[in-house]
Design a protein around this motif. Structure first.
Motif, PDB file in Angstrom:
ATOM      1  N   LEU A 131     -33.549  35.887  -0.052  1.00  0.00           N
ATOM      2  CA  LEU A 131     -34.456  35.067  -0.860  1.00  0.00           C
ATOM      3  C   LEU A 131     -35.892  35.289  -0.392  1.00  0.00           C
ATOM      4  CD1 LEU A 131     -32.466  31.675  -0.881  1.00  0.00           C
ATOM      5  CD2 LEU A 131     -32.543  33.400  -2.691  1.00  0.00           C
ATOM      6  N   HIS A 132     -36.775  35.498  -1.325  1.00  0.00           N
ATOM      7  CA  HIS A 132     -38.213  35.574  -1.055  1.00  0.00           C
ATOM      8  C   HIS A 132     -38.830  34.494  -1.939  1.00  0.00           C
ATOM      9  CE1 HIS A 132     -37.916  39.709   0.737  1.00  0.00           C
ATOM     10  NE2 HIS A 132     -36.833  39.698  -0.013  1.00  0.00           N
ATOM     11  N   ILE A 133     -39.215  33.392  -1.304  1.00  0.00           N
ATOM     12  CA  ILE A 133     -39.735  32.254  -2.081  1.00  0.00           C
ATOM     13  C   ILE A 133     -41.234  32.143  -1.843  1.00  0.00           C
ATOM     14  CG2 ILE A 133     -39.573  29.755  -2.433  1.00  0.00           C
ATOM     15  CD1 ILE A 133     -36.693  29.910  -1.390  1.00  0.00           C
ATOM     16  N   ASN A 134     -41.992  32.135  -2.900  1.00  0.00           N
ATOM     17  CA  ASN A 134     -43.441  31.986  -2.805  1.00  0.00           C
ATOM     18  C   ASN A 134     -43.856  30.675  -3.446  1.00  0.00           C
ATOM     19  OD1 ASN A 134     -44.683  34.494  -1.616  1.00  0.00           O
ATOM     20  ND2 ASN A 134     -43.273  35.363  -3.111  1.00  0.00           N
ATOM     21  N   ILE A 135     -44.614  29.877  -2.682  1.00  0.00           N
ATOM     22  CA  ILE A 135     -45.085  28.584  -3.195  1.00  0.00           C
ATOM     23  C   ILE A 135     -46.620  28.623  -3.176  1.00  0.00           C
ATOM     24  CG2 ILE A 135     -44.887  26.076  -2.980  1.00  0.00           C
ATOM     25  CD1 ILE A 135     -42.501  26.491  -1.157  1.00  0.00           C
ATOM     26  N   GLN A 136     -47.234  28.202  -4.270  1.00  0.00           N
ATOM     27  CA  GLN A 136     -48.696  28.249  -4.375  1.00  0.00           C
ATOM     28  C   GLN A 136     -49.219  26.959  -4.978  1.00  0.00           C
ATOM     29  OE1 GLN A 136     -49.584  31.602  -6.867  1.00  0.00           O
ATOM     30  NE2 GLN A 136     -49.029  33.092  -5.321  1.00  0.00           N
ATOM     31  N   VAL A 137     -50.348  26.482  -4.425  1.00  0.00           N
ATOM     32  CA  VAL A 137     -51.071  25.379  -5.080  1.00  0.00           C
ATOM     33  C   VAL A 137     -52.501  25.824  -5.357  1.00  0.00           C
ATOM     34  CG1 VAL A 137     -49.724  23.394  -4.276  1.00  0.00           C
ATOM     35  CG2 VAL A 137     -51.550  24.314  -2.832  1.00  0.00           C
ATOM     36  N   PHE A 138     -53.071  25.211  -6.393  1.00  0.00           N
ATOM     37  CA  PHE A 138     -54.405  25.583  -6.878  1.00  0.00           C
ATOM     38  C   PHE A 138     -55.276  24.322  -6.947  1.00  0.00           C
ATOM     39  CE2 PHE A 138     -50.951  27.890  -8.802  1.00  0.00           C
ATOM     40  CZ  PHE A 138     -51.304  29.211  -8.704  1.00  0.00           C
ATOM     41  N   PRO A 139     -56.574  24.464  -6.984  1.00  0.00           N
ATOM     42  CA  PRO A 139     -57.415  23.288  -7.262  1.00  0.00           C
ATOM     43  C   PRO A 139     -57.037  22.707  -8.630  1.00  0.00           C
ATOM     44  CG  PRO A 139     -58.753  25.135  -6.521  1.00  0.00           C
ATOM     45  CD  PRO A 139     -57.390  25.675  -6.758  1.00  0.00           C
ATOM     46  N   LYS A 140     -57.133  21.382  -8.772  1.00  0.00           N
ATOM     47  CA  LYS A 140     -56.629  20.749 -10.014  1.00  0.00           C
ATOM     48  C   LYS A 140     -57.382  21.232 -11.253  1.00  0.00           C
ATOM     49  CE  LYS A 140     -59.283  16.392  -9.837  1.00  0.00           C
ATOM     50  NZ  LYS A 140     -60.234  16.777  -8.773  1.00  0.00           N
ATOM     51  N   GLU A 141     -58.619  21.697 -11.068  1.00  0.00           N
ATOM     52  CA  GLU A 141     -59.372  22.196 -12.231  1.00  0.00           C
ATOM     53  C   GLU A 141     -58.731  23.489 -12.786  1.00  0.00           C
ATOM     54  OE1 GLU A 141     -60.617  21.565  -9.269  1.00  0.00           O
ATOM     55  OE2 GLU A 141     -62.147  20.001  -9.498  1.00  0.00           O
ATOM     56  N   ILE A 142     -57.985  24.177 -11.949  1.00  0.00           N
ATOM     57  CA  ILE A 142     -57.367  25.458 -12.366  1.00  0.00           C
ATOM     58  C   ILE A 142     -55.935  25.254 -12.835  1.00  0.00           C
ATOM     59  CG2 ILE A 142     -56.690  27.775 -11.554  1.00  0.00           C
ATOM     60  CD1 ILE A 142     -59.721  27.412 -11.812  1.00  0.00           C
ATOM     61  N   ASN A 143     -55.133  24.564 -12.026  1.00  0.00           N
ATOM     62  CA  ASN A 143     -53.716  24.358 -12.375  1.00  0.00           C
ATOM     63  C   ASN A 143     -53.210  23.129 -11.627  1.00  0.00           C
ATOM     64  OD1 ASN A 143     -51.003  24.531 -12.929  1.00  0.00           O
ATOM     65  ND2 ASN A 143     -50.768  26.668 -12.312  1.00  0.00           N
ATOM     66  N   ARG A 144     -52.702  22.158 -12.362  1.00  0.00           N
ATOM     67  CA  ARG A 144     -52.216  20.917 -11.740  1.00  0.00           C
ATOM     68  C   ARG A 144     -50.814  21.092 -11.164  1.00  0.00           C
ATOM     69  NH1 ARG A 144     -54.886  16.252 -12.905  1.00  0.00           N
ATOM     70  NH2 ARG A 144     -56.661  16.478 -14.287  1.00  0.00           N
ATOM     71  N   HIS A 145     -50.173  22.222 -11.464  1.00  0.00           N
ATOM     72  CA  HIS A 145     -48.788  22.428 -11.028  1.00  0.00           C
ATOM     73  C   HIS A 145     -48.704  23.357  -9.819  1.00  0.00           C
ATOM     74  CE1 HIS A 145     -48.174  20.913 -15.085  1.00  0.00           C
ATOM     75  NE2 HIS A 145     -46.957  20.578 -14.695  1.00  0.00           N
TER      76      HIS A 145
END
Lengths: 220, 206
Positions: A131-145
């Motif tokens: 398994l290669h799992i990648n998790i990413q967060v962004f500033p809310k102005e770009i992507n809330r998910h």
């Protein structure tokens, strides 16, 4: 079959070009070359003219991640998290990468303005199952998910700023609070793929369920 | 005789000698080519084979997805000095696994232009790590000429679920990571039935 029976055979050339006299072939070749040179010159000139019209691109905005965004992925580098498959097989997920990167929004036209934004990325790996799992967060102005991808075969979007889907949930004898659930974009139930993920902002991934109803569950 | 005339005559004589010394190309052995064509085409994937469930040795399942298959053939691809012609064909299959990041490309070709024109080639890739292995089995010599792999022809091969006849076992010698594909089993008309990775895990079609 012996080697000699395979020796070089003549390829059938159907194009009539090679059947013309040599002088005609040379003349045609020179004409073709001159035509190509003219065409290249026109394309180059058009490109130079268009480039000259282009304004400089301007960075319009710069979006930073907040501590709240980063804290939504609670892993630390080199951490290992024990998991158990529904058939009983035990394995570890290891945190192999944590990184913050800058990216820019796409520009469609020459001279368009763009925005820069931070991305917080965490990579988890296991050897068996691979398994290669990648998790990413962004500033809310770009992507809330939060984006979660598994082996690039399955993608999930998790709205971690919303209310959790479950207040409590017991997995492998441990009770977890404030559990989020996200379902895959894939709807093909005939193919066995990761179908849903249960997630907690203090622990991370709690469970991955496949379309075959097999589960990979945290086993603390 | 002037020197220029002498040179021209010498050149002509050399050309004539060279032309006479050339062996004419042998004629195509059409009977042998027909046999090779039939043998090679037996390894095409049967039309009834589609996506299949794979289970690894720990009981974890996923799907071996059969992607697009491609088949093509040409008449009269080669012609010999005796006026015989022969065609060529190409059949390719693309697989990928639904959870593991692996792809397999199988290419089966027949072409009378060279001795090794009839072959089955397997290309494996790990999309996450970039590991890549290729091996080719030549039907004319019943062997592989690759240094990086051993190909063994198995008359029978038993998996947990089925017994298969005529299976090629391809074992790669070099790996760049624990996630590299170590071996692949390809059965005549059934396609890929089993593979293993360098990490020791094995997957079988159920």
């Amino acid at each position: 079959m012996d080697r000699h029976s395979f020796c070089t055979f003549t390829l059938i050339r159907r194009k009539t070009f090679f059947r013309r006299p040599l002088a005609k072939q040379i003349k045609d070749f020179l004409l073709l070359k001159a035509e190509l040179m003219n065409r290249n010159l026109i394309i180059l000139t058009a490109f130079l003219l268009l480039s000259a019209c282009c304004k400089d691109t301007i960075e319009e905005d710069k979006f930073f991640l907040t501590d709240y965004d980063r804290a939504a992925i609670p892993y630390t580098l080199n951490q290992t998290i024990p998991f158990k498959h529904s058939n009983g097989f035990e394995f570890d997920l290891a945190v192999t990468g944590i990184d913050t990167q800058w990216e820019t929004t796409d520009t469609k036209h020459c001279g368009d303005s763009y925005s820069s934004f931070e991305i917080y990325k965490v990579e988890l790996k296991s050897i068996i199952p691979e398994l290669h799992i990648n998790i990413q967060v962004f500033p809310k102005e770009i992507n809330r998910h939060m984006n979660i991808s598994i082996n690039s075969n399955a993608g999930f979007g998790l709205n971690y700023a919303a209310q959790p889907d479950m207040d409590t949930l017991i997995l492998n004898g441990i009770e977890y609070y404030d559990v989020y659930q996200t379902d895959s974009f894939w709807s093909d139930s005939l193919t066995i793929r990761p179908m849903s993920i249960l997630y907690n902002k203090e622990i991370g991934i709690l469970q991955i369920t496949t379309t075959a109803n097999e589960t990979f569950t945290i086993d603390q | 005789m002037k020197p220029l005339q002498l040179t021209n005559k010498l050149a002509m004589a050399t050309l004539v000698l060279l032309a006479c010394s050339c062996d004419p190309d042998p004629c195509l052995d059409l009977y042998a080519l027909d046999q090779l064509t039939a043998e090679t085409q037996e390894w095409f994937l049967d039309e009834s084979v589609g996506n299949q469930i794979l289970t690894d040795k720990n009981g974890i399942s996923q799907t071996l997805i059969l992607g697009q298959t491609y088949a093509n053939s040409h008449d009269n691809s080669v012609e010999d000095a005796c006026g015989n012609t022969y065609g060529s064909f190409d059949f390719s299959i693309h697989y990928h696994t639904s959870i593991s990041p692996l792809t397999f490309m199988v290419d089966i070709r027949g072409d009378a232009i060279t001795e090794n024109g009839f072959y089955l080639k397997i290309d494996t890739r790990n999309l996450q790590t970039g590991d890549h292995n290729v091996a080719t089995y030549y039907f004319a010599t019943r062997s592989s000429q690759d240094n990086n792999a051993t190909i063994t022809y198995l008359d029978n091969f038993q998996t947990l679920a089925w017994e298969y006849q005529d299976v090629l076992q391809i074992t790669f010698h070099h790996s760049s990571s624990v996630n590299s594909v170590k071996s692949v089993y390809y059965a005549k008309s059934y396609g890929i039935i089993k593979f293993s990775q360098e990490n020791g895990n094995e997957f079988e079609v159920m």
